[in-house]
Write a protein that holds these residues in place. Sequence first.
Motif, PDB file in Angstrom:
ATOM      1  N   GLU A   3      -4.515 -11.435 -41.926  1.00  0.00           N
ATOM      2  CA  GLU A   3      -5.900 -11.690 -42.296  1.00  0.00           C
ATOM      3  C   GLU A   3      -5.917 -12.647 -43.471  1.00  0.00           C
ATOM      4  O   GLU A   3      -5.054 -12.579 -44.341  1.00  0.00           O
ATOM      5  N   ILE A   4      -6.869 -13.517 -43.468  1.00  0.00           N
ATOM      6  CA  ILE A   4      -7.013 -14.440 -44.583  1.00  0.00           C
ATOM      7  C   ILE A   4      -7.757 -13.729 -45.703  1.00  0.00           C
ATOM      8  O   ILE A   4      -8.845 -13.201 -45.498  1.00  0.00           O
ATOM      9  N   ASN A   5      -7.147 -13.698 -46.870  1.00  0.00           N
ATOM     10  CA  ASN A   5      -7.761 -13.091 -48.031  1.00  0.00           C
ATOM     11  C   ASN A   5      -8.324 -14.214 -48.895  1.00  0.00           C
ATOM     12  O   ASN A   5      -7.597 -14.848 -49.658  1.00  0.00           O
ATOM     13  N   LEU A  10      -8.754 -18.205 -53.488  1.00  0.00           N
ATOM     14  CA  LEU A  10      -9.569 -18.753 -54.573  1.00  0.00           C
ATOM     15  C   LEU A  10      -8.942 -18.563 -55.948  1.00  0.00           C
ATOM     16  O   LEU A  10      -9.273 -19.294 -56.884  1.00  0.00           O
ATOM     17  N   LYS A  11      -8.018 -17.613 -56.088  1.00  0.00           N
ATOM     18  CA  LYS A  11      -7.336 -17.432 -57.376  1.00  0.00           C
ATOM     19  C   LYS A  11      -6.559 -18.682 -57.770  1.00  0.00           C
ATOM     20  O   LYS A  11      -6.416 -18.983 -58.955  1.00  0.00           O
ATOM     21  N   TYR A  14      -9.436 -22.510 -56.952  1.00  0.00           N
ATOM     22  CA  TYR A  14     -10.773 -22.642 -57.523  1.00  0.00           C
ATOM     23  C   TYR A  14     -10.689 -22.326 -59.004  1.00  0.00           C
ATOM     24  O   TYR A  14      -9.879 -21.509 -59.424  1.00  0.00           O
ATOM     25  N   SER A  15     -11.529 -22.963 -59.801  1.00  0.00           N
ATOM     26  CA  SER A  15     -11.482 -22.754 -61.250  1.00  0.00           C
ATOM     27  C   SER A  15     -12.799 -22.211 -61.785  1.00  0.00           C
ATOM     28  O   SER A  15     -13.795 -22.932 -61.854  1.00  0.00           O
ATOM     29  N   GLN A  16     -12.770 -20.945 -62.172  1.00  0.00           N
ATOM     30  CA  GLN A  16     -13.933 -20.347 -62.838  1.00  0.00           C
ATOM     31  C   GLN A  16     -14.136 -20.992 -64.210  1.00  0.00           C
ATOM     32  O   GLN A  16     -15.267 -21.182 -64.656  1.00  0.00           O
TER      33      GLN A  16
END
Length: 115
Positions: A3-5, A10-11, A14-16
């Motif tokens: 399954e794609i988590n 995004l960890k 992607y940059s919060q």
Amino acid sequence: MNEINTDQILKTEYSQAFDEKRKGLVLQSYFKYGKASRNFKTGNVDAIGSLKKCLAKFEETGNTEYLCDVANYAMFRFMFPQSGDYFRHTDSDESAGIVGMSVKEMESFSENAEY
């Protein structure tokens, strides 16, 4: 089947922190220039022209604050489209493409190379 988590993806993809810096700059701009809707909806401020100026300034200085500004100007143009602007998902054959060679392309090239 795996399954794609998406949270795991995004960890690293992607940059919060980038978003937080952008938000701070939006707040700063609100007080400096006024409401974005009043500046960009009317076209009084050219979001794409401003974006290009910030990208040039980043290329000149290396200051990543300008990249946050680039993203904000892109967001404002998205939020307040001008005549003729639209959104439509595109397939790979319509992609603007990338400059360079991606990891996936290198892997595929390596797998298909003759030795």
